[in-house]
Write a protein that holds these residues in place. Sequence first.
Motif, PDB file in Angstrom:
ATOM      1  N   ILE A 151       0.835  -1.204   0.000  1.00  0.00           N
ATOM      2  CA  ILE A 151       0.000   0.000   0.000  1.00  0.00           C
ATOM      3  C   ILE A 151       0.872   1.256   0.000  1.00  0.00           C
ATOM      4  O   ILE A 151       0.616   2.204  -0.751  1.00  0.00           O
ATOM      5  N   LYS A 152       1.909   1.257   0.822  1.00  0.00           N
ATOM      6  CA  LYS A 152       2.809   2.423   0.883  1.00  0.00           C
ATOM      7  C   LYS A 152       3.536   2.647  -0.442  1.00  0.00           C
ATOM      8  O   LYS A 152       3.636   3.781  -0.932  1.00  0.00           O
ATOM      9  N   LEU A 153       4.049   1.568  -1.026  1.00  0.00           N
ATOM     10  CA  LEU A 153       4.761   1.680  -2.292  1.00  0.00           C
ATOM     11  C   LEU A 153       3.817   2.135  -3.407  1.00  0.00           C
ATOM     12  O   LEU A 153       4.194   2.944  -4.266  1.00  0.00           O
ATOM     13  N   ALA A 154       2.598   1.620  -3.385  1.00  0.00           N
ATOM     14  CA  ALA A 154       1.614   1.993  -4.405  1.00  0.00           C
ATOM     15  C   ALA A 154       1.251   3.471  -4.297  1.00  0.00           C
ATOM     16  O   ALA A 154       1.132   4.168  -5.310  1.00  0.00           O
ATOM     17  N   ARG A 155       1.074   3.952  -3.084  1.00  0.00           N
ATOM     18  CA  ARG A 155       0.748   5.371  -2.891  1.00  0.00           C
ATOM     19  C   ARG A 155       1.871   6.274  -3.415  1.00  0.00           C
ATOM     20  O   ARG A 155       1.599   7.323  -4.010  1.00  0.00           O
ATOM     21  N   LEU A 156       3.099   5.846  -3.178  1.00  0.00           N
ATOM     22  CA  LEU A 156       4.228   6.616  -3.685  1.00  0.00           C
ATOM     23  C   LEU A 156       4.193   6.680  -5.211  1.00  0.00           C
ATOM     24  O   LEU A 156       4.401   7.744  -5.810  1.00  0.00           O
ATOM     25  N   ALA A 157       3.909   5.537  -5.840  1.00  0.00           N
ATOM     26  CA  ALA A 157       3.870   5.480  -7.309  1.00  0.00           C
ATOM     27  C   ALA A 157       2.707   6.285  -7.867  1.00  0.00           C
ATOM     28  O   ALA A 157       2.813   6.875  -8.949  1.00  0.00           O
ATOM     29  N   GLU A 158       1.596   6.314  -7.167  1.00  0.00           N
ATOM     30  CA  GLU A 158       0.460   7.121  -7.615  1.00  0.00           C
ATOM     31  C   GLU A 158       0.848   8.598  -7.702  1.00  0.00           C
ATOM     32  O   GLU A 158       0.372   9.332  -8.558  1.00  0.00           O
ATOM     33  N   GLN A 159       1.738   9.015  -6.830  1.00  0.00           N
ATOM     34  CA  GLN A 159       2.175  10.409  -6.806  1.00  0.00           C
ATOM     35  C   GLN A 159       3.339  10.679  -7.754  1.00  0.00           C
ATOM     36  O   GLN A 159       3.414  11.740  -8.373  1.00  0.00           O
ATOM     37  N   GLN A 160       4.249   9.700  -7.873  1.00  0.00           N
ATOM     38  CA  GLN A 160       5.532   9.979  -8.516  1.00  0.00           C
ATOM     39  C   GLN A 160       5.731   9.334  -9.890  1.00  0.00           C
ATOM     40  O   GLN A 160       6.595   9.761 -10.659  1.00  0.00           O
TER      41      GLN A 160
END
Length: 227
Positions: free
Chosen positions: A66-75
Amino acid sequence: MSKTNWKTRAVTAAVMTGLMGFAAHAQEDMSKQEKHESKQGKAVGEAAARRVQYVGKLAVFNNRQIKLARLAEQQATDPQVKQFATKLREDHENSQSQLRDWAQQKKVEVSALSDSNQTSEAQGTGGSGVQEGYQEKMKGSGEKLGKAVDETNAEITKLQAKQGPEFDKAFLTRIAEDQKKGKDILKEGRKEYKNDASFLALLSDTERTVSGNETQAKELEKQMKKQ
């Protein structure tokens, strides 16, 4: 001393000796029973601890994705990677929700299900033998899961330093590797808890999702390499 009194005292002494022997034997049997019950209780406590440890490990895995996915959604810069990141987050949020519901039904308390920065724990494990087995098995569990959380935070910091296509490729590689590890965790659970129908169904459903995300991450990774 009359012959009658002598015989009476002899019989009384024999009866008392027999009663003492019976009492000692009964106490020994009780001690054996207590030891047996304590051993059984300890085994129950150890099994409860293993379940809590496993659920904690699965919860930390979900939180990591979930944390990695949220980062990718932003970056992420590639629209397909962003779209995949959203699907990945939603999938693992759903898996985490199912795991949380199961834990609540079973009265299993795992703090990693409610806060990704905490480690797992449980309460209400039962009597002394159960508690002893549980506590012994749980030694070092908090530190182990805490280390996993630290590794996730370090990975996120490392990925944040990348930009553009470099970030997209690194993210997909990380997720493909993570999903493979996730499948191993889920296979371990399906083998260990094959007689628990509700938990097995949860694990099997999550495993199908993880397998699909692993495949998609690898396909996107191949596309990125051709660019």
